[in-house]
Every structure is written in C-alpha cells, then in structure tokens.
Scaffold this active site. Structure first.
Site, PDB file in Angstrom:
ATOM      1  N   LYS A  40       0.906  -1.163  -0.065  1.00  0.00           N
ATOM      2  CA  LYS A  40      -0.224  -0.166  -0.212  1.00  0.00           C
ATOM      3  C   LYS A  40       0.970   1.206   0.009  1.00  0.00           C
ATOM      4  O   LYS A  40       0.495   2.233  -0.774  1.00  0.00           O
ATOM      5  CB  LYS A  40      -0.980  -0.021   1.399  1.00  0.00           C
ATOM      6  CG  LYS A  40      -0.298   0.137   2.455  1.00  0.00           C
ATOM      7  CD  LYS A  40      -1.391  -0.092   3.801  1.00  0.00           C
ATOM      8  CE  LYS A  40      -0.704  -0.225   4.996  1.00  0.00           C
ATOM      9  NZ  LYS A  40      -0.125   0.659   5.539  1.00  0.00           N
ATOM     10  N   THR A  41       1.768   1.325   0.759  1.00  0.00           N
ATOM     11  CA  THR A  41       2.990   2.419   0.664  1.00  0.00           C
ATOM     12  C   THR A  41       3.600   2.463  -0.529  1.00  0.00           C
ATOM     13  O   THR A  41       3.353   3.732  -1.173  1.00  0.00           O
ATOM     14  CB  THR A  41       3.876   2.224   1.660  1.00  0.00           C
ATOM     15  OG1 THR A  41       3.314   1.710   3.008  1.00  0.00           O
ATOM     16  CG2 THR A  41       4.678   3.497   2.013  1.00  0.00           C
ATOM     17  N   GLN A 256      -6.226  -3.988  10.687  1.00  0.00           N
ATOM     18  CA  GLN A 256      -5.054  -3.426  11.326  1.00  0.00           C
ATOM     19  C   GLN A 256      -5.517  -2.295  12.213  1.00  0.00           C
ATOM     20  O   GLN A 256      -4.746  -1.318  12.442  1.00  0.00           O
ATOM     21  CB  GLN A 256      -4.106  -3.096  10.289  1.00  0.00           C
ATOM     22  CG  GLN A 256      -3.484  -4.462   9.768  1.00  0.00           C
ATOM     23  CD  GLN A 256      -2.277  -4.183   8.604  1.00  0.00           C
ATOM     24  OE1 GLN A 256      -1.259  -3.692   9.310  1.00  0.00           O
ATOM     25  NE2 GLN A 256      -2.433  -4.440   7.588  1.00  0.00           N
TER      26      GLN A 256
END
Length: 741
Positions: A40-41, A256
């Site tokens: 995702k980053t 998360q």
DNA sequence: TGGGAAATTTTTTTT
DNA sequence: AAATTTCCCA
C-alpha cells in the site's frame, strides 16, 4: 525546468493490475482496501509521483498524511526519488505535524500567538493536577492521569467542554468544568496540547471560511495512509479539506485498526463509500511480504473477530518455516531463548537489522536488553522512555520553551527552581495565584509580584534574580544558533554546575545526555528541516521554534538505522517489516492485556494487534510466552495467550500448552483437574494462582460462581465473582477460602 | 520554607 | 519498577 511529465507511465511499471489502477486513478474519492504486506505504501508513493509526473498536480497541491513522522520522511524520499528530485513541495506529514504547520501561520485568527507552545502528556498532567487542586477538588476523585485521558478522548472525538452532555460522563458537571478551566489555562499560557492541534485547526476552518477556502483550493489531492486508525476529529478535518476537489484517496485495512484508545473509529473506513458517494474501491489482496505459513497463521487468529469485512489474502511465497512456539519457565528464560536463537541465526548470516522483538508493553523490554548486553549485541529500544523524556533533557528544553514563550507556565514552573535556587512550592503557588487573579500566566504572576511588591525578603530576591536570568537569555534568541543558546542557558542558570558538583554517576549520565542534546541541536541547525515551496510564503518560524516542535511531535520511532536489532511495542511496529520477528509475552493478561479482558470489543482489538505483529514477519515468526513473569515488581503466573490456541497446530512447531493437554487462554481447565487450594502453601510469595475472568470457583459460604474481574496482582489481588446464589461479590484473594473448580 | 528521604500507589497501546 | 505523595528535619 519541470521535465517530469515526460515519463508518467513508467512510474506505473512494476505495479500489479490493482496497484496500477489505484496509482493511476484520476479524479474523485478512492478507497484502497489493502491487506497486510500488499504494497500500500508503494501504491501511495507511486500515485503521488504519477499525479505530479502526469502534470495533474503540482507538488504543492498534494497533501499526504501518514501515521508517523518516520513514515512521512520515507514516503517523501521515495516520491522524490521516483520524480528525480521534482517532488519537493509535496506536504507529507502526520495529522499533528500538518496542523502544527497550518497553525503556525494561521493561529492569529484564533487569538493565540504564533510562538505557541505544545504541551505533551506530562505537561497536561501537571497542569491538570494543579487546576484540580486549585478548584478544591480531591485528586482521589479526579486523578490527573485519568482526567487527562478523558479530555484527550473528548478532543479526539471533536468535543469541546460546551459540547459535553450528561451521557459523555458520569459526572459531566465537574469534568466539563475541569476541562473548561484547563482550556483557559492553556490559553493563558499560549499553549496547545496534542489534541488542540487538530481541534483548533478544525475550528479555524469552521469559523474562517476564507482560510479554509485557501487550503481547500490548494490541496487538490489528499492521500491518507492507515485510514482505519483515523478518529472523528481527523475525519472532520479530511471532510473539510477535501470538499472542493473531492480527490480524497484513503488506504487502510480494518484488520489493522489498533488505536481504539485514541478513539480511532473503524466505521470511517467501513463507511467510506457512503460518506463519499461515487467512491472507487480497489482491493489489494496479494501479499508480497510473508510466507504462506505466516500468513495462514495470522489469518487464523484474526478470523476469530466478528467485526470485520473479511478478505482473502494470498501470497506466492508458498510454504516457508512453520511458526515457532516456545514456552519459557519465566521471563528471563524467554529472553535467553530469543537471544540464543538470534545468535544462532546470525551465524547463519542473518543481519540484526533484519530482525525485531515485539512486545505488548514497554516494560517488557528490560529483560531483553539485559540479555542482549550480555552478548554485546547492538540493539535499539524504540519508544518507551524516550530520550526527550529524560528529566534533564526536559529541563533543558523547558528553558528553551520559556525563551520562545514566557507564558508557557508548565515549562516555567519546571525550571523556576531547577537547579534549586530557593524558590519553593509555596512561593510558586503564590506566583501562580497572582497570575490567575490577573488572568495571565505564571510569568505574568512573576512580573506582577515584582512590580507590586507581593513578595518580601529572600523570596523576592530569588524571584528577581530568576526574572533577570530569563530576560538576559531572551536577548540572545535571535542572535545565536539553537545549540549556543542552549549551552548559554545551561551555563547561566548554573544547571551544569549543579550537576558537576553532584559528582554521582547519575549526574554524569545526565551531563552526557545534555551533551547529546546539544549535538542534536547542532545537527538540527545544519540541515534544512522542511523544504519550503516558494508559494508557501510561510513566515519562517524561528529555527528554535521548529526545533522544539520537532522534538515534541517526533517520536523516537522516527529513528532506526544501522546494524541494530529493534525492540518495540507491536503498536510501533505497524507499517514495518522484518525477515525474522519474535513476538514475546503471549500470555493471558498481557497479550491480550487484562484491561481488555472483560470487553469483547477490546478483545477484538487485542487480536488485531496480534495480527499486525504477526504479519510484520517475512520469513520467520517466533511466538513465545513465559509461565512466570516478573512485572511491575511482582511475579505473576500467566496462562498462554488464547491467540496461540487459535493457530492451527499444523502451522507450528515447538512447545505449546495445548499440545500437552494443559489449559490455554480462556478455555475451561480440563474438568477432573485436582482442586487447587492456594491457602495451603502451593502458591508462595507473590505468585498468583492461575485465575482469570471466566474461571469457576467455589466459596465456602457463597457457593459456586464465575470470576468476572481480577483487580491487582499477587495475594493482595481482589477478584469480582458472580456467584450463582448470592450474585456479585468482591473478594480479597489472600483471605478467601476459594477452590478452583 | 525548602529539600531530600521514606512511604504509598499504580500499572497498555501514541501523535 | 517507577511515579507520586507525604513526612520529617534543617
């Protein structure tokens, strides 16, 4: 000059189809549901780079919000690398840093001065403790610690004192009064706490449409990482900022979400499509980080949660080492096992920087440190008692804070008698009172006392000398670099001298720390802290002020490098990855933590914390627990965590209680177990019998019942038991003639 | 009044 | 174990 638009598409090379879709998506709200390790980053950085390279946005039109300042720095560097240095000017920061930066420029609208101080937790607590006393309330009914956290929670929900209703608290009257008084004291001190940074920014935008308009137009694209952990005030902020362009891109994973204590609201991500109609949803489900075994084990744990969307994560890294269990006799045994494994794997070529130890609470770090020191292994404890939290460092910084903002009453109160210069508690209380009466700060009280002769004799002389010291130091603010100013303050205040005279080993350590602080200040001056875009026309806040801000807002999680082993809480591990992960202390009461034990929502969060920890591991995952543990100065006996029991045995190797037929986690003990009577010497010293909420016990008078809560530890612990015949009773363990059923 | 020692209380997670 | 408050002496 701007040659970026020539290569927009190459930036999307190497992304998988879903990542590519998200990174290249043009306009409108975008929700990226990204499982652990799904890149995702990477997707976010490529999206930013692509927006700029394709000419759809200029760097200063992009705002990216990350969870830590470390993540921000990394993202900025990666964007910049992708764009061959054309990425400067993108704002990448945490919510708090971004708001601090906005407020430095705009806070005049809100009746504060631009040189405002930022109060940390400790400042908040001492301010509250004093206010509660001043209000004539008992600090037993209103412990500063819990009042602080309640106020903080209100702020995270965007509630000012006037917004509080009876349902927000049991005694809303007094609490909202304290809250109110606290806010006025902050105002008198020209100070904001962490929560205020967000609250005041939102209020600024609500009350000053012109200011809001500027930022709305300016940030054409807004990107938010870890969206599952945003709270209501952050949500409000994002809503306000994204209104004009609607280009809000959020990334997150409901599994998360681990910041409920900070009012993080999972509904923010669950309801995104409803909140931002027409939102595009992209799912990233391929995990590139972990082996199949690790992923399966982590999934098996989190699957026990009810409150989730559910997703199918897959990886191409088939098989891999099974998850290793290890049960140690005590916490020292646990540490020595972990370190011996580290040594063994280092022989096999593992670099220490590729391994990490995760624990639930900071207090667990100590035994590991001792063990690592034995073998001379380099390590870094991330977080915990941070360097900037040391008493002498805080003293030194308090001097600097007072020089920027004399009305910073917490800092002033801290240094007014440090080193001891004979201005005691009574005098300080008087000065505070003088300030309060004139609706000003402690400094105002000092000036009033000197001007109006409120003090006499020795007290007067000493306060006058202190006043002169501060005034003298202030003359140098604009003329000297931060480090020189700090050195001058430590010298002129005789702070260093007092430490030298002390002569103890401790004092030497303190001086060492101060030298380190001086070095940090020097280094800070050397680097240009934040690159400013020309359009920013930001009033260059003094370097001193920027230094203080950085020290306050940047946690020590923001530094990690070199050939060192990292030790940290699972919370701090979020967003990181390591080849080898040791997650330790998997015990009932610790992980899941007992504070969450009685509450199903809290338990689900503990399970997510466990999931986050497990999914950090790329190749090897160790899960350990200790039967006996020394914690908070006592020895306790803990059952293995129920989370261990949730992992299918075929994915694991090593000892587990379950494999040996012993009780695990919340399960009922096997029934024809011999009755344990701990009044007859089996449980010596401070050792705690294996009790936990849910255990069934029998009392000679009250009969049978189930434990609902355990308060405290050791024989002095109290337990709450719901008895079948007589209902709820609280019992002191030591005296109770209980038998475990 | 001020300063340091002794007693007491309190234990999660963070920007 | 660490943080905080209370106690006691100069």
């Amino acid at each position: 000059m701007n040659r970026a638009p020539t290569i927009p598409d190459r930036i999307l090379d190497g992304l998988n189809p879903q990542q590519r879709e998200a990174a290249g998506y043009s306009e409108g709200p975008l929700l990226i549901l990204a499982g652990a390790g799904s890149g995702k980053t990477r997707t976010l950085t490529h999206r930013i780079a692509h927006l700029i390279a394709s000419g759809r946005a200029r760097p200063h039109e992009v705002l990216a919000v990350t969870f830590t300042n470390k993540a921000a720095r990394e993202m900025r560097d990666r964007v910049d690398a992708l764009l061959q240095n054309q990425g400067r000017g993108v704002w990448v920061s945490t919510f708090h840093s971004a708001c601090a930066r906005i407020l430095r420029r705009e806070i005049g609208h809100m009746g504060f001065e631009p040189g405002f101080s930022i109060y940390d937790d400790a400042d908040q607590r001492t301010a509250l403790r004093r206010l509660i006393k001043e209000m004539g309330l008992s600090d037993r009914s209103y412990p500063a610690r819990s009042v602080r956290s309640q106020i903080d929670r209100f702020k995270n929900r965007g509630l000012w004192p006037a917004d509080l209703r009876a349902q927000d608290t049991l005694d809303s009257d007094r609490l909202s009064e304290i809250y109110q008084a606290y806010q006025s004291s902050l105002r008198r001190a020209n100070a904001l706490d962490f929560g205020d940074l967000l609250m005041l920014t939102v209020r600024l935008f609500q009350n000053h449409p012109g200011v809001l308009d500027y930022y709305q137009r300016r940030w054409r694209f807004i990107l938010v990482d870890e969206y599952q952990d945003t709270n209501p005030i952050q949500y409000q902020l994002l809503r306000l900022l994204s209104q004009t362009h609607q280009n809000l891109c959020v990334v997150g994973d409901e599994d998360q979400s681990i910041y409920r204590f900070r009012e993080a609201d999972i509904r923010n991500i669950l309801d995104f499509e409803k909140d931002f109609p027409g939102a595009r949803v992209v799912r990233l489900e391929q995990n590139y980080r972990s082996t199949q075994s690790i992923l399966d084990a982590a999934t098996a744990v989190v699957q026990n949660n009810v409150d989730r969307l559910g997703k199918r994560l897959f990886t191409e890294r088939e098989g891999g080492d099974p998850v290793r269990f290890f049960e140690a006799a005590d916490d020292r045994g646990e540490a020595s096992y972990v370190v011996s494994e580290l040594l063994r794997r280092r022989e096999e070529g593992l670099s220490l920087k590729d391994a990490a130890i995760f624990y639930r609470i900071h207090a667990q770090s100590r035994v590991f440190e001792e063990e690592l020191l034995k073998y001379n292994l380099p390590y870094a404890v991330i977080g915990g008692t941070r360097f900037y939290d040391r008493a002498e460092v805080k003293d030194a910084l308090a001097y600097l804070r007072v020089l920027v903002n004399r009305n910073d009453s917490e800092s002033l109160a801290r240094i007014i008698n440090r080193p001891a210069r004979g201005i005691g508690a009574t005098t300080v209380a008087r000065l505070f009172e003088a300030g309060n009466q004139r609706n000003t700060s402690l400094w105002g009280g000092v000036e009033a006392s000197l001007a109006e002769g409120l003090l006499t004799g020795a007290a007067l002389r000493r306060v006058r000398a202190f006043h002169a010291l501060i005034e003298e130091l202030r003359n140098h603010i604009d003329q000297e670099p931060v480090a020189d100013l700090l050195a001058r303050a430590l010298d002129r205040s005789s702070y260093l001298q007092a430490l030298e005279e002390d002569g103890s080993v401790e004092a030497e350590t303190r001086r060492e720390n101060l030298r380190e602080l001086l070095a940090a200040a020097e280094e800070f001056a050397g680097q240009n802290p934040e690159p400013f875009e020309a359009e920013d026309e930001e009033p260059r806040a003094g370097t001193l002020q920027l230094f203080l801000e950085q020290v306050t807002l940047y946690s020590s999680a923001d530094t990690l490098d070199g050939e060192t082993l990292a030790l940290m809480t699972v919370h701090l591990a979020k967003g990181l990855e390591f080849r080898v992960v040791f997650m330790v202390g998997l015990e009932e009461g610790l992980f899941p933590h007992f504070a969450s034990h009685s509450d199903p929502v809290g338990l689900e969060e503990e399970r997510r914390i466990c999931y986050v920890g497990m999914t950090r591991a790329q190749e090897s995952l160790y899960l350990t627990n200790a039967t006996l543990r020394r914690l908070h100065g006592r020895v306790q006996s803990n059952l293995p965590s129920r989370f261990l029991d949730e992992i299918p045995p075929d994915l694991t190797v090593g000892s587990t209680r379950a494999a040996r037929g012993l009780p695990v986690g919340a399960r009922e003990p096997p029934s024809p177990e011999p009755r344990i009577d701990w009044n007859e010497g089996q449980w010596e010293g401070d050792e705690l019998p294996p009790l936990e909420p849910g255990s069934r016990v029998e009392h000679p008078i009250f009969g049978a019942g189930a434990i609902t809560e355990i308060v405290g530890a050791g024989p002095a612990a109290k337990i709450r038991v719901r008895f079948e015949r007589v209902g709820m009773k609280t019992i002191v363990l030591r005296y109770a003639q209980l038998r475990l059923l």
